[in-house]
Design an enzyme around this catalytic site. Sequence first.
Site, PDB file in Angstrom:
ATOM      1  N   SER A  32       0.491  -1.028   0.363  1.00 32.52           N
ATOM      2  CA  SER A  32      -0.502   0.254  -0.384  1.00 32.52           C
ATOM      3  C   SER A  32       0.734   1.465  -0.007  1.00 32.52           C
ATOM      4  O   SER A  32       0.370   2.213  -0.641  1.00 32.52           O
ATOM      5  CB  SER A  32      -1.109  -0.249   1.247  1.00 32.52           C
ATOM      6  OG  SER A  32      -0.073  -0.194   2.444  1.00 32.52           O
TER       7      SER A  32
ATOM      8  N   HIS B 196      -5.220  -3.115  -3.307  1.00 30.60           N
ATOM      9  CA  HIS B 196      -4.967  -2.071  -3.772  1.00 30.60           C
ATOM     10  C   HIS B 196      -4.708  -2.737  -5.674  1.00 30.60           C
ATOM     11  O   HIS B 196      -4.869  -2.694  -6.320  1.00 30.60           O
ATOM     12  CB  HIS B 196      -3.572  -2.078  -3.632  1.00 30.60           C
ATOM     13  CG  HIS B 196      -4.264  -0.932  -2.423  1.00 30.60           C
ATOM     14  ND1 HIS B 196      -4.284   0.083  -2.305  1.00 30.60           N
ATOM     15  CD2 HIS B 196      -3.224  -1.077  -0.860  1.00 30.60           C
ATOM     16  CE1 HIS B 196      -4.212   1.110  -0.968  1.00 30.60           C
ATOM     17  NE2 HIS B 196      -3.880  -0.714  -0.742  1.00 30.60           N
TER      18      HIS B 196
ATOM     19  N   LYS C 129     -11.697   0.971  -2.270  1.00 29.28           N
ATOM     20  CA  LYS C 129     -10.617   1.827  -3.413  1.00 29.28           C
ATOM     21  C   LYS C 129     -11.270   1.820  -4.954  1.00 29.28           C
ATOM     22  O   LYS C 129     -12.023   1.961  -5.104  1.00 29.28           O
ATOM     23  CB  LYS C 129      -9.518   0.287  -2.540  1.00 29.28           C
ATOM     24  CG  LYS C 129      -9.154   1.012  -1.385  1.00 29.28           C
ATOM     25  CD  LYS C 129      -7.819   0.262  -0.902  1.00 29.28           C
ATOM     26  CE  LYS C 129      -7.161   0.936   0.637  1.00 29.28           C
ATOM     27  NZ  LYS C 129      -7.227   0.174   1.643  1.00 29.28           N
TER      28      LYS C 129
HETATM   29  C1  LIG Z   1      -6.810  -0.582   3.434  1.00 26.55           C
HETATM   30  C2  LIG Z   1      -6.485  -1.782   3.447  1.00 26.55           C
HETATM   31  C3  LIG Z   1      -7.087  -2.669   4.343  1.00 26.55           C
HETATM   32  C4  LIG Z   1      -8.839  -2.150   4.932  1.00 26.55           C
HETATM   33  O1  LIG Z   1      -9.465  -1.236   4.124  1.00 26.55           O
HETATM   34  P1  LIG Z   1     -10.956  -0.878   5.204  1.00 26.55           P
HETATM   35  O2  LIG Z   1     -11.399  -1.265   3.516  1.00 26.55           O
HETATM   36  O3  LIG Z   1     -10.161   0.706   4.108  1.00 26.55           O
HETATM   37  O4  LIG Z   1     -10.616  -1.294   6.490  1.00 26.55           O
HETATM   38  C5  LIG Z   1      -6.372  -3.587   4.041  1.00 26.55           C
HETATM   39  N1  LIG Z   1      -5.540  -4.176   3.870  1.00 26.55           N
HETATM   40  C6  LIG Z   1      -5.169  -3.469   2.873  1.00 26.55           C
HETATM   41  C7  LIG Z   1      -3.814  -3.709   2.068  1.00 26.55           C
HETATM   42  C8  LIG Z   1      -5.496  -2.051   2.389  1.00 26.55           C
HETATM   43  O5  LIG Z   1      -4.949  -0.901   1.759  1.00 26.55           O
END
Ligand SMILES: *Cc1c(COP(=O)(O)O)cnc(C)c1O
Length: 395
Positions: free
Chosen positions: A184, A212, A244
Amino acid sequence: MTTALGELTSRLAAALAVRRQGHGYRSRTETGPAAAPHIRVADRDYINFASNDYLGLSTHPHVVRAFRDAAAEYGVGAGASHLVTGHRRPHGELERALAALCGTPRALLFSTGYMANLGLVSTLCPRTGVVMEDRLNHASLLDAAALSAGRLVRYRHADADDLGRRLAAAGGGPRIVVTDGVFSMDGDIAPLPDLLAVARQHGAILLVDDAHAFGVLGASGAGTCDHFGIDPADRPIVMGTLGKAFGVFGAFVAGPESLVESLIQQARSYIYTTALPPAVAAAALAAVGLMQAEPGRRAHLHHLIRHLRAGARRRGLDFVDSQTPIQPFIVGGDARALALAEALRLEGFWVTAIRPPTVPKGTARLRVTLSAAHTTAAVDAFLDALEGATHASGD
Ligand SMILES: *Cc1c(COP(=O)(O)O)cnc(C)c1O
């Protein structure tokens, strides 16, 4: 007389002052209404290079309409947890669509990716187990291991050989290997084929957090496994998020029937919480449909990634090597990262400076993210502004 609350507030205030001095203070920006890729802050519009809305779907009219129609039909809240009466038809429809997208027998919705990771790792890892995690895994995965009954072991970033050595040293008992599909903060892609081979050799389960990668990587947008063309029979267990590239909210785990049924029985972050609003599920279903029906969005996104990288090279701007919409520009010091982000804002571009402890010390960065909603002209203008700002700050 000092009260306990008085002591607490002065202790907190002192710690906050220290944090502020060290440029580590985090604050939120209240943003107004604006359609992707724009962001409105205090009545000024900026082009947003700091969002995970990779396909520009969060404000897409079809997604918004699906949300509004389902809210009119089902109400806003689910009214209960999934196991009580909160599991509504839009949840079921979305789970079936996600299973089809992933090529797995089942998919299970969670309210957030954070909760999905907690539930998944706890369910998979018994007291005698070991959780092997990449050092740069998302915080939610590290928290998931800490909250599980197992022991956490971290391996070198994206290093299958180091993983192999640690698996060999870990002894018997159940082992699960956990990795981000796309990291991320760096945007690099995990070497899944190598990790899978090592995991298989040691009889370990592989779990991939593809937050992602869904909608972004792979011929059909099904994420990192799709990107590497991994045979469906060999696929790891996958967690994906809907907040995302799909532009909505929520998360899911895709895998075999017995895994999903076990999560329903055991995962506390699934059981003891209100189901995601059904209208959110309906909006996510619309977004998944658009992602599949309009592969041109993903193609444009990848065109923009190449365009940014070529333009940066021509301007002598040194981005981290990444083939994904996450394009980090390492700055080093925390104060300098903040100053650069501020200089870009003056030019109409919104980027976020990411500082320790989210990233290792001395690697503060601008985490630039691209969206299919951007134009190539906007990317060019951004690079011009970044070039100007880095020169002005003494590079
Ligand atoms: C954003 C993210 C999460 C968390 O997801 P949410 O639905 O925002 O709680 C988990 N793992 C990774 C790698 C992320 O980028």
